[in-house]
Motif scaffolding. Structure first.
Motif, mmCIF file in Angstrom:
data_model
loop_
_atom_site.group_PDB
_atom_site.id
_atom_site.type_symbol
_atom_site.label_atom_id
_atom_site.label_comp_id
_atom_site.label_asym_id
_atom_site.label_seq_id
_atom_site.Cartn_x
_atom_site.Cartn_y
_atom_site.Cartn_z
ATOM 1 N N GLN A 82 0.838 -1.196 0.000
ATOM 2 C CA GLN A 82 0.000 0.000 0.000
ATOM 3 C C GLN A 82 0.877 1.252 0.000
ATOM 4 N N LEU A 83 0.427 2.230 -0.760
ATOM 5 C CA LEU A 83 1.100 3.523 -0.815
ATOM 6 C C LEU A 83 0.275 4.498 0.010
ATOM 7 N N VAL A 84 0.866 5.003 1.077
ATOM 8 C CA VAL A 84 0.181 5.942 1.960
ATOM 9 C C VAL A 84 0.326 7.343 1.384
ATOM 10 N N HIS A 85 -0.766 8.098 1.420
ATOM 11 C CA HIS A 85 -0.724 9.457 0.898
ATOM 12 C C HIS A 85 0.323 10.282 1.638
ATOM 13 N N ARG A 86 1.010 11.122 0.867
ATOM 14 C CA ARG A 86 2.035 12.010 1.419
ATOM 15 C C ARG A 86 2.181 13.200 0.487
ATOM 16 N N HIS A 87 3.026 14.142 0.865
ATOM 17 C CA HIS A 87 3.148 15.373 0.083
ATOM 18 C C HIS A 87 4.294 15.363 -0.917
ATOM 19 N N HIS A 88 5.061 14.294 -1.004
ATOM 20 C CA HIS A 88 6.123 14.240 -2.016
ATOM 21 C C HIS A 88 5.801 13.143 -3.030
ATOM 22 N N PRO A 89 6.307 13.297 -4.254
ATOM 23 C CA PRO A 89 5.950 12.382 -5.345
ATOM 24 C C PRO A 89 6.509 10.969 -5.158
ATOM 25 N N VAL A 90 5.945 10.074 -5.923
ATOM 26 C CA VAL A 90 6.444 8.708 -6.014
ATOM 27 C C VAL A 90 7.044 8.553 -7.410
ATOM 28 N N ASP A 91 8.072 7.734 -7.524
ATOM 29 C CA ASP A 91 8.703 7.508 -8.827
ATOM 30 C C ASP A 91 7.979 6.399 -9.584
ATOM 31 N N ILE A 92 7.785 6.638 -10.872
ATOM 32 C CA ILE A 92 7.296 5.595 -11.761
ATOM 33 C C ILE A 92 8.379 5.388 -12.804
ATOM 34 N N GLU A 93 8.974 4.219 -12.743
ATOM 35 C CA GLU A 93 10.027 3.862 -13.691
ATOM 36 C C GLU A 93 9.391 2.988 -14.755
ATOM 37 N N LEU A 94 9.617 3.314 -16.022
ATOM 38 C CA LEU A 94 9.019 2.511 -17.082
ATOM 39 C C LEU A 94 10.021 2.225 -18.177
ATOM 40 N N TRP A 95 9.749 1.133 -18.857
ATOM 41 C CA TRP A 95 10.583 0.712 -19.979
ATOM 42 C C TRP A 95 9.733 -0.116 -20.918
ATOM 43 N N ILE A 96 10.264 -0.367 -22.104
ATOM 44 C CA ILE A 96 9.574 -1.183 -23.100
ATOM 45 C C ILE A 96 10.061 -2.619 -22.941
ATOM 46 N N SER A 97 9.128 -3.531 -22.726
ATOM 47 C CA SER A 97 9.510 -4.933 -22.538
ATOM 48 C C SER A 97 9.243 -5.787 -23.777
#
Length: 142
Positions: free
Chosen positions: A60-75
């Motif tokens: 679970q991701l708890v709400h907070r005031h700083h961003p979360v990283d989303i790392e993406l790539w082509i598989s």
């Protein structure tokens, strides 16, 4: 190579328990995908549609005031589709692993189309054969 999107968390993203609602993760993936595909220097101008999403919720991701990283790539890259794999995470915590099958689409003709050579060249820059599962298995085995 991988693309990193710093996704802001919004107050409205959380559920009654103060966690980011599971449905909101689809919007986070969309934001990361748009940030990746529709940059001024590389643009899927002819359009694309989502054919499939798969999401594996890890924590679970708890709400907070700083961003979360989303790392993406082509598989995976096929003739008329490609798969984007994502990890929603902080430096030491993985919240979600997901994938999206994207189909290039000709909106004028109202039908799917093949990936252009220019689009394929761009996608190949971000192609990564690993899906994160190998690294996770290695970490558990160690």
């Amino acid at each position: 190579m991988r693309h990193i999107y710093r996704c802001p968390l919004r107050w409205a993203d959380m559920d009654a328990y103060g966690h980011v609602n599971n449905v909101v993760f689809l919007r986070y993936l969309e934001e990361a995908r748009i940030d990746f595909l529709f940059r001024p220097e590389k643009d899927f101008k002819q359009g694309s549609v989502v054919a499939r999403h798969e999401i594996d919720y890890k924590r679970q991701l708890v709400h907070r005031h700083h961003p979360v990283d989303i790392e993406l790539w082509i598989s995976e890259i096929r003739a008329a589709s490609f798969t984007i794999t994502y990890e929603v995470k902080d430096a030491d915590v993985l919240y979600v692993r997901a994938s999206t099958v994207v189909v290039p689409f000709d909106f004028e003709a109202q039908r799917p189309r093949r990936i252009t050579p220019e689009e394929r060249e761009f996608l190949e820059e971000y192609r990564d054969g690993t899906d994160g599962e190998d690294a996770e298995r290695e970490a558990v085995a160690a």
